[in-house]
Design a protein around this motif. Structure first.
Motif, mmCIF file in Angstrom:
data_model
loop_
_atom_site.group_PDB
_atom_site.id
_atom_site.type_symbol
_atom_site.label_atom_id
_atom_site.label_comp_id
_atom_site.label_asym_id
_atom_site.label_seq_id
_atom_site.Cartn_x
_atom_site.Cartn_y
_atom_site.Cartn_z
ATOM 1 N N LYS A 10 0.854 -1.188 0.000
ATOM 2 C CA LYS A 10 0.000 0.000 0.000
ATOM 3 C C LYS A 10 0.889 1.236 0.000
ATOM 4 O O LYS A 10 1.869 1.306 0.732
ATOM 5 N N THR A 11 0.550 2.207 -0.842
ATOM 6 C CA THR A 11 1.365 3.416 -0.975
ATOM 7 C C THR A 11 0.478 4.634 -1.220
ATOM 8 O O THR A 11 -0.573 4.512 -1.854
ATOM 9 N N PRO A 12 0.906 5.805 -0.748
ATOM 10 C CA PRO A 12 0.150 7.028 -1.018
ATOM 11 C C PRO A 12 0.544 7.687 -2.343
ATOM 12 O O PRO A 12 0.023 8.743 -2.694
ATOM 13 N N CYS A 13 1.449 7.081 -3.090
ATOM 14 C CA CYS A 13 1.954 7.668 -4.324
ATOM 15 C C CYS A 13 0.820 7.879 -5.328
ATOM 16 O O CYS A 13 0.022 6.986 -5.576
ATOM 17 N N CYS A 29 2.477 13.206 -2.673
ATOM 18 C CA CYS A 29 2.075 12.332 -1.560
ATOM 19 C C CYS A 29 2.459 12.856 -0.183
ATOM 20 O O CYS A 29 2.078 12.268 0.824
ATOM 21 N N ARG A 31 5.328 12.810 1.294
ATOM 22 C CA ARG A 31 6.402 12.091 1.982
ATOM 23 C C ARG A 31 7.733 12.779 1.725
ATOM 24 O O ARG A 31 7.885 13.516 0.751
ATOM 25 N N GLU A 35 11.601 8.786 3.130
ATOM 26 C CA GLU A 35 10.400 7.956 3.279
ATOM 27 C C GLU A 35 10.037 7.281 1.957
ATOM 28 O O GLU A 35 9.684 6.097 1.937
ATOM 29 N N TRP A 39 10.358 3.157 1.526
ATOM 30 C CA TRP A 39 8.976 2.717 1.719
ATOM 31 C C TRP A 39 8.829 1.194 1.723
ATOM 32 O O TRP A 39 8.163 0.625 2.585
ATOM 33 N N ARG A 47 4.124 1.866 7.700
ATOM 34 C CA ARG A 47 3.546 2.510 6.517
ATOM 35 C C ARG A 47 2.169 3.082 6.836
ATOM 36 O O ARG A 47 1.849 4.209 6.456
ATOM 37 N N GLU A 48 1.341 2.317 7.541
ATOM 38 C CA GLU A 48 -0.001 2.790 7.910
ATOM 39 C C GLU A 48 0.089 4.029 8.800
ATOM 40 O O GLU A 48 -0.667 4.981 8.621
ATOM 41 N N MET A 51 1.089 6.981 6.661
ATOM 42 C CA MET A 51 -0.016 7.408 5.789
ATOM 43 C C MET A 51 -1.057 8.194 6.574
ATOM 44 O O MET A 51 -1.665 9.123 6.040
ATOM 45 N N LEU A 54 0.205 11.875 6.743
ATOM 46 C CA LEU A 54 0.400 12.626 5.512
ATOM 47 C C LEU A 54 -0.596 13.759 5.271
ATOM 48 O O LEU A 54 -0.182 14.847 4.873
#
Length: 69
Positions: A10-13, A29, A31, A35, A39, A47-48, A51, A54
């Motif tokens: 899972k990524t915010p990208c 994102c 970051r 980060e 990642w 990671r959670e 996120m 962010l």
């Protein structure tokens, strides 16, 4: 033997990769470069947690750099 592919990370990208020189945050994102680079090595829990942080970072970037002015 199962050869199922690993679960995606899972990524915010959002594929807007540009670092703001003032804040040091990605304009897409929010970051930092370390980060982003590390990642895949973070635990899912870390990671959670990142996120969750962010959205609050958005305010550290000048609105005109985000295209809102």
């Amino acid at each position: 033997m199962s050869s199922a592919p690993p679960a995606p990370i899972k990524t915010p990208c959002i594929k807007v990769c540009a670092i703001d020189g003032e804040s040091g945050l990605c304009l897409g994102c929010y970051r930092t470069l370390p980060e982003v680079a590390g990642w895949a090595k973070l635990t899912p829990e870390r990671r959670e947690a990142l996120m969750a942080e962010l959205p609050a970072r958005r305010g550290r970037i000048s609105p005109e750099k985000l295209g809102f002015v």
